[in-house]
Motif scaffolding. Structure first.
Motif, PDB file in Angstrom:
ATOM      1  N   GLY A   1       0.951  -0.995   0.075  1.00  0.00           N
ATOM      2  CA  GLY A   1      -0.132   0.190  -0.040  1.00  0.00           C
ATOM      3  C   GLY A   1       0.768   1.162   0.057  1.00  0.00           C
ATOM      4  N   PRO A   2       0.040   2.473   0.292  1.00  0.00           N
ATOM      5  CA  PRO A   2      -1.139   2.483   0.752  1.00  0.00           C
ATOM      6  C   PRO A   2      -2.025   2.082  -0.490  1.00  0.00           C
ATOM      7  CG  PRO A   2      -0.092   4.648   0.183  1.00  0.00           C
ATOM      8  CD  PRO A   2       0.989   3.662   0.042  1.00  0.00           C
ATOM      9  N   HIS A   3      -3.217   1.687   0.117  1.00  0.00           N
ATOM     10  CA  HIS A   3      -4.088   1.184  -0.801  1.00  0.00           C
ATOM     11  C   HIS A   3      -5.421   2.141  -1.195  1.00  0.00           C
ATOM     12  CE1 HIS A   3      -2.282  -2.710  -0.667  1.00  0.00           C
ATOM     13  NE2 HIS A   3      -2.226  -2.627   0.427  1.00  0.00           N
ATOM     14  N   PRO A   4      -6.206   2.299  -2.239  1.00  0.00           N
ATOM     15  CA  PRO A   4      -7.138   3.018  -2.419  1.00  0.00           C
ATOM     16  C   PRO A   4      -8.433   2.422  -1.847  1.00  0.00           C
ATOM     17  CG  PRO A   4      -6.658   1.671  -4.260  1.00  0.00           C
ATOM     18  CD  PRO A   4      -5.517   1.639  -3.587  1.00  0.00           C
ATOM     19  N   ARG A   5      -9.300   3.329  -1.526  1.00  0.00           N
ATOM     20  CA  ARG A   5     -10.729   2.684  -0.789  1.00  0.00           C
ATOM     21  C   ARG A   5     -11.088   1.546  -1.118  1.00  0.00           C
ATOM     22  NH1 ARG A   5     -14.527   7.295  -0.020  1.00  0.00           N
ATOM     23  NH2 ARG A   5     -13.794   7.712  -2.316  1.00  0.00           N
ATOM     24  N   PRO A   6     -11.463   1.344  -2.670  1.00  0.00           N
ATOM     25  CA  PRO A   6     -12.093   0.013  -2.907  1.00  0.00           C
ATOM     26  C   PRO A   6     -11.279  -1.110  -2.377  1.00  0.00           C
ATOM     27  CG  PRO A   6     -12.238   1.928  -4.651  1.00  0.00           C
ATOM     28  CD  PRO A   6     -11.323   2.290  -3.580  1.00  0.00           C
ATOM     29  N   VAL A   7      -9.779  -1.139  -2.558  1.00  0.00           N
ATOM     30  CA  VAL A   7      -8.831  -2.233  -2.132  1.00  0.00           C
ATOM     31  C   VAL A   7      -9.156  -2.292  -0.563  1.00  0.00           C
ATOM     32  CG1 VAL A   7      -6.537  -3.222  -2.177  1.00  0.00           C
ATOM     33  CG2 VAL A   7      -7.647  -1.725  -4.137  1.00  0.00           C
ATOM     34  N   VAL A   8      -9.116  -1.248   0.165  1.00  0.00           N
ATOM     35  CA  VAL A   8      -9.288  -1.456   1.678  1.00  0.00           C
ATOM     36  C   VAL A   8     -10.752  -1.931   1.924  1.00  0.00           C
ATOM     37  CG1 VAL A   8      -9.302  -0.139   3.674  1.00  0.00           C
ATOM     38  CG2 VAL A   8      -7.744   0.616   1.977  1.00  0.00           C
ATOM     39  N   ALA A   9     -11.601  -1.454   1.333  1.00  0.00           N
ATOM     40  CA  ALA A   9     -12.971  -2.066   1.734  1.00  0.00           C
ATOM     41  C   ALA A   9     -13.084  -3.766   1.294  1.00  0.00           C
ATOM     42  CB  ALA A   9     -14.039  -1.302   0.784  1.00  0.00           C
ATOM     43  N   ASN A  10     -12.376  -4.176   0.090  1.00  0.00           N
ATOM     44  CA  ASN A  10     -12.304  -5.443  -0.128  1.00  0.00           C
ATOM     45  C   ASN A  10     -11.501  -6.236   0.798  1.00  0.00           C
ATOM     46  OD1 ASN A  10     -12.785  -7.607  -1.969  1.00  0.00           O
ATOM     47  ND2 ASN A  10     -10.921  -7.527  -2.809  1.00  0.00           N
ATOM     48  N   LYS A  11     -10.403  -5.838   1.235  1.00  0.00           N
ATOM     49  CA  LYS A  11      -9.415  -6.471   2.215  1.00  0.00           C
ATOM     50  C   LYS A  11     -10.445  -6.770   3.459  1.00  0.00           C
ATOM     51  CE  LYS A  11      -5.120  -5.419  -0.006  1.00  0.00           C
ATOM     52  NZ  LYS A  11      -4.157  -6.703   0.098  1.00  0.00           N
ATOM     53  N   LEU A  12     -11.067  -5.693   3.792  1.00  0.00           N
ATOM     54  CA  LEU A  12     -11.692  -5.875   5.210  1.00  0.00           C
ATOM     55  C   LEU A  12     -13.053  -6.497   5.013  1.00  0.00           C
ATOM     56  CD1 LEU A  12     -11.036  -2.407   6.475  1.00  0.00           C
ATOM     57  CD2 LEU A  12     -10.121  -4.451   7.433  1.00  0.00           C
ATOM     58  N   GLY A  13     -13.583  -6.640   3.769  1.00  0.00           N
ATOM     59  CA  GLY A  13     -14.704  -7.284   3.711  1.00  0.00           C
ATOM     60  C   GLY A  13     -16.030  -6.624   3.789  1.00  0.00           C
ATOM     61  N   VAL A  14     -15.912  -5.116   3.685  1.00  0.00           N
ATOM     62  CA  VAL A  14     -17.010  -4.142   3.695  1.00  0.00           C
ATOM     63  C   VAL A  14     -17.239  -3.436   2.628  1.00  0.00           C
ATOM     64  CG1 VAL A  14     -16.474  -4.166   6.228  1.00  0.00           C
ATOM     65  CG2 VAL A  14     -15.374  -2.656   4.793  1.00  0.00           C
ATOM     66  N   SER A  15     -18.282  -2.633   2.509  1.00  0.00           N
ATOM     67  CA  SER A  15     -18.499  -1.638   1.538  1.00  0.00           C
ATOM     68  C   SER A  15     -17.705  -0.390   1.549  1.00  0.00           C
ATOM     69  CB  SER A  15     -20.013  -1.353   1.385  1.00  0.00           C
ATOM     70  OG  SER A  15     -20.437  -0.616   2.420  1.00  0.00           O
ATOM     71  N   ILE A  16     -17.523   0.233   0.619  1.00  0.00           N
ATOM     72  CA  ILE A  16     -16.809   1.654   0.703  1.00  0.00           C
ATOM     73  C   ILE A  16     -17.628   2.714   1.406  1.00  0.00           C
ATOM     74  CG2 ILE A  16     -16.168   3.846  -0.759  1.00  0.00           C
ATOM     75  CD1 ILE A  16     -15.632   1.680  -3.028  1.00  0.00           C
TER      76      ILE A  16
END
Length: 128
Positions: free
Chosen positions: A58-73
């Motif tokens: 990273g740093p990762h953009p929000r869509p990638v962060v959301a995906n890695k955490l298993g949540v929506s943006i």
């Protein structure tokens, strides 16, 4: 009459989005230029070291962060996460497992179930 085919190019922001990386963390020459479809394909098939490092750490953009955490943006925003996160920060959030993250993961699981239910219902309807 011969047709002249121009090379399709895209802005660095579009290319970064397609590559799944945070634009501001990319090298200056990437941010300041334009990216052709051929260059994008080359980056995807044989990523340079800087791209491999960005994807891994990273740093990762929000869509990638959301995906890695298993949540929506939107879930990220409700949880107060508005900035790009590194892999280390994402892992720390997973370990900490705050209440908002548990709640958003549950919401996301329900959304997935509902999507499957609707898809199955539509498949049945189309089969008739």
């Amino acid at each position: 009459m011969t047709s002249h085919q121009s090379t399709q190019t895209m802005k660095p922001a579009t290319a970064a989005k397609k590559l799944g990386v945070y634009l501001e963390a990319t090298p200056a020459e990437f941010q300041e230029g334009v990216v052709s479809r051929t260059e994008l394909h080359a980056l995807q098939t044989d990523p340079p070291q800087w791209l491999q490092d960005l994807r891994a750490n990273g740093p990762h953009p929000r869509p990638v962060v959301a995906n890695k955490l298993g949540v929506s943006i939107s879930g990220l925003a409700r949880g107060g996460v508005t900035e790009p996160l590194t892999t280390e920060q994402i892992d720390a959030l997973k370990d900490e497992n705050p209440e908002w993250l548990q709640k958003e993961r549950a919401v996301q699981a329900e959304v997935r179930k509902e999507t499957v239910r609707i898809k199955e219902k539509n498949a049945e309807k189309n089969a008739e």
